[in-house]
Design a protein around this motif. Structure first.
Motif, mmCIF file in Angstrom:
data_model
loop_
_atom_site.group_PDB
_atom_site.id
_atom_site.type_symbol
_atom_site.label_atom_id
_atom_site.label_comp_id
_atom_site.label_asym_id
_atom_site.label_seq_id
_atom_site.Cartn_x
_atom_site.Cartn_y
_atom_site.Cartn_z
ATOM 1 N N ARG A 1 46.740 40.626 29.724
ATOM 2 C CA ARG A 1 45.484 41.002 31.402
ATOM 3 C C ARG A 1 46.946 41.242 32.384
ATOM 4 O O ARG A 1 46.248 42.172 33.085
ATOM 5 N N ALA A 2 48.058 40.905 32.481
ATOM 6 C CA ALA A 2 48.742 41.268 33.647
ATOM 7 C C ALA A 2 49.744 43.026 33.325
ATOM 8 O O ALA A 2 48.940 43.442 34.344
ATOM 9 N N ALA A 3 49.131 43.108 31.908
ATOM 10 C CA ALA A 3 49.828 44.552 31.938
ATOM 11 C C ALA A 3 48.508 45.793 32.403
ATOM 12 O O ALA A 3 48.931 46.753 33.162
ATOM 13 N N PHE A 4 47.032 45.721 31.444
ATOM 14 C CA PHE A 4 45.915 45.910 32.475
ATOM 15 C C PHE A 4 45.898 45.202 33.975
ATOM 16 O O PHE A 4 45.454 46.951 34.349
ATOM 17 N N VAL A 5 45.918 44.925 34.513
ATOM 18 C CA VAL A 5 45.826 44.968 36.248
ATOM 19 C C VAL A 5 46.982 46.093 36.492
ATOM 20 O O VAL A 5 46.971 46.728 37.418
ATOM 21 N N ARG A 6 48.212 45.906 35.651
ATOM 22 C CA ARG A 6 49.166 46.484 36.578
ATOM 23 C C ARG A 6 48.385 48.508 36.212
ATOM 24 O O ARG A 6 49.365 49.195 37.171
ATOM 25 N N ALA A 7 48.488 48.237 35.417
ATOM 26 C CA ALA A 7 47.485 49.973 35.442
ATOM 27 C C ALA A 7 47.068 50.328 35.579
ATOM 28 O O ALA A 7 46.298 51.645 36.318
ATOM 29 N N TYR A 8 46.580 49.693 36.212
ATOM 30 C CA TYR A 8 44.518 49.830 37.473
ATOM 31 C C TYR A 8 44.472 49.615 38.884
ATOM 32 O O TYR A 8 44.618 49.808 40.049
ATOM 33 N N ALA A 9 46.028 49.346 38.960
ATOM 34 C CA ALA A 9 46.905 48.777 40.606
ATOM 35 C C ALA A 9 47.299 50.012 41.207
ATOM 36 O O ALA A 9 47.713 51.576 40.833
ATOM 37 N N GLY A 10 46.132 50.262 42.739
ATOM 38 C CA GLY A 10 46.768 51.058 43.090
ATOM 39 C C GLY A 10 45.450 52.305 43.512
ATOM 40 O O GLY A 10 44.351 52.352 41.841
ATOM 41 N N GLY A 11 44.749 53.217 44.351
ATOM 42 C CA GLY A 11 44.063 53.756 44.188
ATOM 43 C C GLY A 11 43.986 55.299 43.564
ATOM 44 O O GLY A 11 42.800 55.510 43.120
ATOM 45 N N GLY A 12 45.202 55.827 43.095
ATOM 46 C CA GLY A 12 44.891 56.881 42.328
ATOM 47 C C GLY A 12 44.843 56.431 40.973
ATOM 48 O O GLY A 12 44.279 56.786 40.589
ATOM 49 N N ALA A 13 45.405 54.778 40.909
ATOM 50 C CA ALA A 13 45.171 54.595 39.503
ATOM 51 C C ALA A 13 42.901 54.167 39.250
ATOM 52 O O ALA A 13 43.073 54.764 37.703
ATOM 53 N N LEU A 14 42.536 54.203 39.883
ATOM 54 C CA LEU A 14 41.276 53.471 39.540
ATOM 55 C C LEU A 14 40.862 54.788 40.022
ATOM 56 O O LEU A 14 39.535 55.039 39.151
ATOM 57 N N VAL B 1 36.487 50.751 47.806
ATOM 58 C CA VAL B 1 36.412 49.399 47.929
ATOM 59 C C VAL B 1 37.034 48.467 46.913
ATOM 60 O O VAL B 1 37.506 47.571 46.935
ATOM 61 N N LEU B 2 37.951 48.550 46.217
ATOM 62 C CA LEU B 2 38.517 47.422 45.055
ATOM 63 C C LEU B 2 39.890 47.798 45.479
ATOM 64 O O LEU B 2 40.701 46.644 44.877
ATOM 65 N N GLU B 3 40.916 48.543 45.489
ATOM 66 C CA GLU B 3 41.894 48.857 45.762
ATOM 67 C C GLU B 3 42.147 47.939 47.092
ATOM 68 O O GLU B 3 41.743 47.310 47.760
ATOM 69 N N GLY B 4 43.190 47.278 46.046
ATOM 70 C CA GLY B 4 43.654 45.769 46.649
ATOM 71 C C GLY B 4 42.966 44.231 46.287
ATOM 72 O O GLY B 4 43.735 43.074 45.924
ATOM 73 N N HIS B 5 41.879 44.269 45.302
ATOM 74 C CA HIS B 5 41.352 43.731 44.620
ATOM 75 C C HIS B 5 41.165 44.202 43.147
ATOM 76 O O HIS B 5 39.962 44.051 42.208
ATOM 77 N N GLU B 6 42.051 44.958 42.607
ATOM 78 C CA GLU B 6 42.118 45.439 41.415
ATOM 79 C C GLU B 6 42.692 44.386 40.181
ATOM 80 O O GLU B 6 41.782 44.111 38.760
ATOM 81 N N GLU B 7 43.296 42.947 40.413
ATOM 82 C CA GLU B 7 42.808 41.847 40.044
ATOM 83 C C GLU B 7 42.051 41.106 40.062
ATOM 84 O O GLU B 7 41.169 40.893 38.210
ATOM 85 N N ALA B 8 41.234 41.108 40.412
ATOM 86 C CA ALA B 8 39.863 40.389 40.229
ATOM 87 C C ALA B 8 38.562 41.544 39.299
ATOM 88 O O ALA B 8 38.193 40.505 38.816
ATOM 89 N N TYR B 9 38.912 42.516 39.880
ATOM 90 C CA TYR B 9 38.378 43.447 39.007
ATOM 91 C C TYR B 9 37.874 42.917 37.803
ATOM 92 O O TYR B 9 37.478 42.895 36.922
ATOM 93 N N VAL B 10 39.508 43.805 36.992
ATOM 94 C CA VAL B 10 39.593 44.117 36.319
ATOM 95 C C VAL B 10 39.259 42.689 35.080
ATOM 96 O O VAL B 10 38.850 42.440 34.301
ATOM 97 N N GLY B 11 39.731 41.473 35.852
ATOM 98 C CA GLY B 11 39.748 40.395 35.336
ATOM 99 C C GLY B 11 38.501 39.567 34.693
ATOM 100 O O GLY B 11 37.926 39.397 33.780
ATOM 101 N N TRP B 12 37.338 39.922 36.205
ATOM 102 C CA TRP B 12 36.064 39.989 35.501
ATOM 103 C C TRP B 12 35.641 40.569 34.230
ATOM 104 O O TRP B 12 34.984 40.446 33.030
ATOM 105 N N PHE B 13 36.222 41.753 34.193
ATOM 106 C CA PHE B 13 35.557 43.183 33.015
ATOM 107 C C PHE B 13 36.454 42.306 31.884
ATOM 108 O O PHE B 13 36.080 42.303 30.517
ATOM 109 N N LEU B 14 37.798 41.557 32.129
ATOM 110 C CA LEU B 14 38.289 41.080 30.484
ATOM 111 C C LEU B 14 37.601 39.547 30.507
ATOM 112 O O LEU B 14 37.783 39.502 29.319
ATOM 113 N N ASP B 15 37.402 38.817 31.390
ATOM 114 C CA ASP B 15 36.368 37.814 30.666
ATOM 115 C C ASP B 15 35.251 38.212 30.693
ATOM 116 O O ASP B 15 35.083 37.492 29.503
ATOM 117 N N ARG B 16 34.444 38.948 30.949
ATOM 118 C CA ARG B 16 32.946 39.077 29.992
ATOM 119 C C ARG B 16 33.248 39.757 28.660
ATOM 120 O O ARG B 16 32.415 39.481 27.989
#
Length: 288
Positions: free
Chosen positions: A187-200, A160-175
């Motif tokens: 923030r950018a480092a976290f988003v990069r770390a979770y990009a792609g289905g394998g990382a997720l 579900v989340l692949e391709g939407h990692e920035e929005a999803y990770v950002g939600w947790f960082l803001d919350r």
């Protein structure tokens, strides 16, 4: 070793328990092992590594499956993550160490102290729960956080989340900072770390092993108590729930809550965190 953008921090690769871990290190002195959670990497500790490194040897790995560490297919239960941490301390000849865990890093930090007390000098646990131990009923009155179940279903969340990692990770960082957000580079480092289905997929591993971790925690406190001095630090939303879970099982426990602080304590309120951490880490064990 490679130099990072965080002053004084170097990265190295350490293979433990059959898994290659990306490890940030800084400073010299008594060792402090920092274990992050989701959706973090070692960069969660960006604001506190420098101050801690003035008196300590700081060791901050990416947990297995996270960041630049290896992404094995299994081994994400809290007990095996504790074995990773033990192997890291032994490989770096860094024990006994003070061990600090937050979020998903809290259960393995606790099990490390219970199973390998000779490797743990002091224990700090933050913003998490210890399996299903009694004490968290008020926190769980409306049910566990919604993402626990979402992340736990094999194959669902990453699809579900692949391709939407920035929005999803950002939600947790803001919350996790009560809307204040985190530095753009972090923030950018976290988003990069979770990009792609394998990382997720790898990052959801600990959620898919939570039932096993809960059994391991129950087993650890059956007939045994936490002997090392321990500190729990709560914020929003966990508050004192973790302290209440741990208090019946700990010989020497101090509980603190940081007011007006989100879940991402090291990024949201680093000065307040250091004001609690530094004296606790420096205290003589016999004074508890």
């Amino acid at each position: 070793m490679t130099v990072t953008s965080v002053p004084g921090v170097r990265l190295r690769r350490v293979t433990v328990n059959g898994t290659g871990l990306n490890v940030a290190t800084a400073g010299a002195g008594p060792a402090v092992l920092l274990l992050h959670g989701f959706p973090h990497t070692w960069r969660l500790w960006t604001e506190v590594i420098g101050p801690l490194a003035r008196r300590h040897r700081v060791i901050a790995p990416d947990l297995r499956g996270f960041g630049d560490s290896d992404r094995p297919a299994d081994g994400y239960d809290a007990g095996n993550l504790a074995a990773d941490a033990a192997g890291l301390l032994e490989a770096l000849d860094a024990g006994p160490a003070a061990v600090v865990g937050i979020d998903l890093g809290t259960p393995p930090a606790f099990l490390l102290a219970m199973r390998r007390p000779g490797l743990v000098r002091r224990l700090v646990l933050m913003e998490s729960l210890l399996g299903d131990l009694p004490g968290a009923e008020e926190f769980l009155a409306a049910g566990p956080p919604w993402w626990f179940g979402f992340h736990a279903v094999p194959g669902l969340a990453e699809t579900v989340l692949e391709g939407h990692e920035e929005a999803y990770v950002g939600w947790f960082l803001d919350r996790g900072t009560l809307g204040r957000g985190v530095r753009p580079d972090v923030r950018a480092a976290f988003v990069r770390a979770y990009a792609g289905g394998g990382a997720l997929r790898a990052a959801f591993g600990p959620y898919r092993a939570m039932a096993a971790g809960a059994r391991q925690i129950r087993g650890a406190v059956t007939g045994a108590r936490l002997a090392v001095p321990a500190l729990t630090i709560g914020a929003h939303p966990v508050g004192r729930a973790l302290e209440r879970q741990l208090r019946p099982h700990a010989e020497r426990l101090t509980g603190e809550v940081i007011p007006d602080c989100g879940h991402l304590i090291p990024l949201d309120r680093p000065r307040e965190l250091l004001a609690l951490l530094e004296p606790f880490l420096a205290a003589d064990d016999d004074r508890g």
